[in-house]
Design a protein around this motif. Structure first.
Motif, mmCIF file in Angstrom:
data_model
loop_
_atom_site.group_PDB
_atom_site.id
_atom_site.type_symbol
_atom_site.label_atom_id
_atom_site.label_comp_id
_atom_site.label_asym_id
_atom_site.label_seq_id
_atom_site.Cartn_x
_atom_site.Cartn_y
_atom_site.Cartn_z
ATOM 1 N N HIS A 172 0.995 12.829 7.816
ATOM 2 C CA HIS A 172 -0.135 12.249 8.542
ATOM 3 C C HIS A 172 -0.894 13.296 9.359
ATOM 4 O O HIS A 172 -2.113 13.183 9.531
ATOM 5 C CB HIS A 172 0.351 11.097 9.413
ATOM 6 C CG HIS A 172 0.692 9.876 8.633
ATOM 7 N ND1 HIS A 172 -0.249 8.953 8.235
ATOM 8 C CD2 HIS A 172 1.872 9.432 8.128
ATOM 9 C CE1 HIS A 172 0.333 7.985 7.539
ATOM 10 N NE2 HIS A 172 1.624 8.262 7.453
ATOM 11 N N GLN A 173 -0.184 14.306 9.843
ATOM 12 C CA GLN A 173 -0.882 15.402 10.522
ATOM 13 C C GLN A 173 -1.836 16.112 9.567
ATOM 14 O O GLN A 173 -2.951 16.491 9.942
ATOM 15 C CB GLN A 173 0.130 16.404 11.079
ATOM 16 C CG GLN A 173 0.868 15.927 12.322
ATOM 17 C CD GLN A 173 1.941 16.909 12.747
ATOM 18 O OE1 GLN A 173 2.660 17.478 11.924
ATOM 19 N NE2 GLN A 173 2.070 17.125 14.058
ATOM 20 N N ARG B 199 -4.050 4.666 15.887
ATOM 21 C CA ARG B 199 -3.685 5.776 15.007
ATOM 22 C C ARG B 199 -4.443 5.690 13.693
ATOM 23 O O ARG B 199 -4.947 6.699 13.185
ATOM 24 C CB ARG B 199 -2.180 5.759 14.739
ATOM 25 C CG ARG B 199 -1.617 7.116 14.353
ATOM 26 C CD ARG B 199 -0.204 7.006 13.858
ATOM 27 N NE ARG B 199 -0.155 6.812 12.411
ATOM 28 C CZ ARG B 199 0.940 6.549 11.717
ATOM 29 N NH1 ARG B 199 2.092 6.407 12.335
ATOM 30 N NH2 ARG B 199 0.896 6.415 10.415
ATOM 31 N N ALA B 200 -4.558 4.496 13.151
ATOM 32 C CA ALA B 200 -5.284 4.311 11.892
ATOM 33 C C ALA B 200 -6.748 4.716 12.041
ATOM 34 O O ALA B 200 -7.313 5.386 11.170
ATOM 35 C CB ALA B 200 -5.184 2.861 11.429
ATOM 36 N N ARG B 201 -7.362 4.320 13.159
ATOM 37 C CA ARG B 201 -8.771 4.661 13.382
ATOM 38 C C ARG B 201 -8.961 6.182 13.443
ATOM 39 O O ARG B 201 -9.915 6.735 12.878
ATOM 40 C CB ARG B 201 -9.269 4.020 14.678
ATOM 41 C CG ARG B 201 -9.252 2.506 14.689
ATOM 42 C CD ARG B 201 -10.485 1.889 14.001
ATOM 43 N NE ARG B 201 -10.474 1.968 12.566
ATOM 44 C CZ ARG B 201 -9.777 1.154 11.761
ATOM 45 N NH1 ARG B 201 -9.013 0.216 12.269
ATOM 46 N NH2 ARG B 201 -9.850 1.273 10.458
ATOM 47 N N PHE C 232 -9.482 17.563 19.512
ATOM 48 C CA PHE C 232 -9.089 16.414 20.326
ATOM 49 C C PHE C 232 -8.559 15.298 19.435
ATOM 50 O O PHE C 232 -7.569 14.644 19.771
ATOM 51 C CB PHE C 232 -10.282 15.918 21.147
ATOM 52 C CG PHE C 232 -10.739 16.910 22.181
ATOM 53 C CD1 PHE C 232 -10.034 17.075 23.378
ATOM 54 C CD2 PHE C 232 -11.858 17.694 21.961
ATOM 55 C CE1 PHE C 232 -10.447 17.999 24.321
ATOM 56 C CE2 PHE C 232 -12.277 18.618 22.903
ATOM 57 C CZ PHE C 232 -11.573 18.775 24.079
ATOM 58 N N LEU C 233 -9.207 15.078 18.324
ATOM 59 C CA LEU C 233 -8.736 14.070 17.376
ATOM 60 C C LEU C 233 -7.343 14.436 16.868
ATOM 61 O O LEU C 233 -6.455 13.581 16.789
ATOM 62 C CB LEU C 233 -9.725 13.949 16.215
ATOM 63 C CG LEU C 233 -9.476 12.847 15.189
ATOM 64 C CD1 LEU C 233 -10.798 12.405 14.561
ATOM 65 C CD2 LEU C 233 -8.531 13.297 14.074
ATOM 66 N N VAL C 234 -7.155 15.706 16.526
ATOM 67 C CA VAL C 234 -5.850 16.165 16.038
ATOM 68 C C VAL C 234 -4.783 15.969 17.108
ATOM 69 O O VAL C 234 -3.679 15.485 16.831
ATOM 70 C CB VAL C 234 -5.922 17.641 15.605
ATOM 71 C CG1 VAL C 234 -4.532 18.195 15.323
ATOM 72 C CG2 VAL C 234 -6.808 17.793 14.366
ATOM 73 N N GLY C 235 -5.107 16.327 18.354
ATOM 74 C CA GLY C 235 -4.142 16.195 19.445
ATOM 75 C C GLY C 235 -3.787 14.750 19.739
ATOM 76 O O GLY C 235 -2.615 14.416 19.937
ATOM 77 N N MET C 236 -4.785 13.874 19.743
ATOM 78 C CA MET C 236 -4.534 12.463 20.017
ATOM 79 C C MET C 236 -3.738 11.816 18.883
ATOM 80 O O MET C 236 -2.865 10.979 19.120
ATOM 81 C CB MET C 236 -5.860 11.730 20.228
ATOM 82 C CG MET C 236 -6.583 12.127 21.509
ATOM 83 S SD MET C 236 -8.218 11.352 21.655
ATOM 84 C CE MET C 236 -7.733 9.626 21.833
ATOM 85 N N THR C 237 -4.034 12.227 17.652
ATOM 86 C CA THR C 237 -3.269 11.708 16.512
ATOM 87 C C THR C 237 -1.813 12.123 16.617
ATOM 88 O O THR C 237 -0.896 11.325 16.370
ATOM 89 C CB THR C 237 -3.857 12.213 15.186
ATOM 90 O OG1 THR C 237 -5.221 11.798 15.082
ATOM 91 C CG2 THR C 237 -3.075 11.665 13.996
ATOM 92 N N ASP C 238 -1.585 13.366 17.020
ATOM 93 C CA ASP C 238 -0.217 13.863 17.159
ATOM 94 C C ASP C 238 0.545 13.060 18.214
ATOM 95 O O ASP C 238 1.711 12.702 18.010
ATOM 96 C CB ASP C 238 -0.244 15.344 17.530
ATOM 97 C CG ASP C 238 1.138 15.974 17.471
ATOM 98 O OD1 ASP C 238 1.690 16.089 16.370
ATOM 99 O OD2 ASP C 238 1.663 16.344 18.535
ATOM 100 N N ASN D 35 6.535 7.040 15.882
ATOM 101 C CA ASN D 35 7.836 7.451 15.348
ATOM 102 C C ASN D 35 8.977 6.847 16.166
ATOM 103 O O ASN D 35 10.031 6.492 15.620
ATOM 104 C CB ASN D 35 7.953 8.978 15.340
ATOM 105 C CG ASN D 35 7.455 9.582 14.036
ATOM 106 O OD1 ASN D 35 7.058 8.872 13.115
ATOM 107 N ND2 ASN D 35 7.479 10.902 13.951
ATOM 108 N N ILE D 36 8.778 6.725 17.467
ATOM 109 C CA ILE D 36 9.790 6.094 18.305
ATOM 110 C C ILE D 36 9.929 4.622 17.932
ATOM 111 O O ILE D 36 11.039 4.081 17.869
ATOM 112 C CB ILE D 36 9.435 6.256 19.793
ATOM 113 C CG1 ILE D 36 9.575 7.734 20.202
ATOM 114 C CG2 ILE D 36 10.335 5.382 20.669
ATOM 115 C CD1 ILE D 36 9.111 8.030 21.605
#
Length: 245
Positions: free
Chosen positions: A136-137, A86-88, A147-153, A160-161
């Motif tokens: 963060h979004q 996620r950080a990357r 794709f980056l936005v979707g993978m980050t989400d 969050n879990i």
């Protein structure tokens, strides 16, 4: 049991189990035995199975073929890997979005920071997680890479879990009038300040520090868990008189 009663019981079971997981009453890895739930609540298996499917769809439990349902129990390695990835992605999003952020973006980030602190004060974990996720979004929203936005989400949903299961949220009491702003919220504000100043390198540095701190606050062991058979021990439950078939 009529369909309306089954639906009502499904909701009760779903809410009771979800709250037990979110408020750390059930230990990660606990098996959610249908027989135990059925006996404690005097209900049939049908609403239990429907409730378990809903929890599995939300990522709070694992449904293992031929074994049953279990509260998720991510390993420390899995948690570290998820946060690292996620950080990357977020750092890449910041780099790609450099110079593209607008004042409206900054205002939305500021509102997310405010909502986060307000949720902490109320002890509202779901609102806290929503505000944190939005912040963060927004960090990757100007990347121009869907794709980056979707993978980050997806990774935000996963981490969050982990926060629900292992963060110190319910072990601390925050009072806005007397306590300093919590570290996570301070780090969000530091990231925002760097972005406003157009300093992507500083924002990236603060983001990396924030991720390290976030992982450090996840405690995978704690006392006081209940067994599944104890969950409804002190409650007669609003539906205890319902028939079992």
């Amino acid at each position: 049991m009529t369909q309306s009663v089954k639906s009502s019981m499904e909701q009760v079971i779903y809410e009771d189990l979800k709250q037990a997981i979110l408020k750390r009453k059930l230990r990660p890895g606990t098996q959610l035995l249908e027989t135990t739930i059925s006996e404690r609540l005097q209900v049939s298996r049908t609403p239990i199975r429907a409730a378990l499917r809903r929890l599995a769809q939300e990522g709070l439990i694992d449904l293992v073929p031929n074994r049953g349902a279990f509260v998720i129990q991510p390993s420390q390695e899995e948690i570290q890997e998820a946060y690292q990835m996620r950080a990357r992605l977020e750092l890449m999003g910041l780099e790609l979005g450099a110079g593209q952020f607008t004042e409206a973006d900054f205002q939305r980030m500021e509102h997310a920071c405010q909502d986060e602190v307000a949720a902490l004060e109320r002890g509202d974990m779901l609102a806290y997680l929503a505000a944190n996720k939005l912040f963060h979004q927004l960090l990757v929203s100007r990347s121009g890479n869907r794709f980056l936005v979707g993978m980050t989400d997806q990774l935000l949903e996963k981490t969050n879990i982990y926060v629900m299961l292992y963060d110190l949220f319910y072990d601390r009491q925050y009072h806005a009038t007397t306590d300093p702003i919590p570290a996570g919220a301070q780090q969000h504000r530091a990231i925002l300040a760097a972005l406003r100043a157009g300093n992507i390198d500083q924002a990236s540095k603060r983001l990396e520090e924030h991720v390290v701190q976030s992982v450090a606050e996840l405690k995978t062991t704690r006392p006081g868990y209940l067994g599944l058979d104890e969950l409804w021990r002190d409650s007669s439950n609003a539906n205890n008189a319902l028939p079992t078939s």
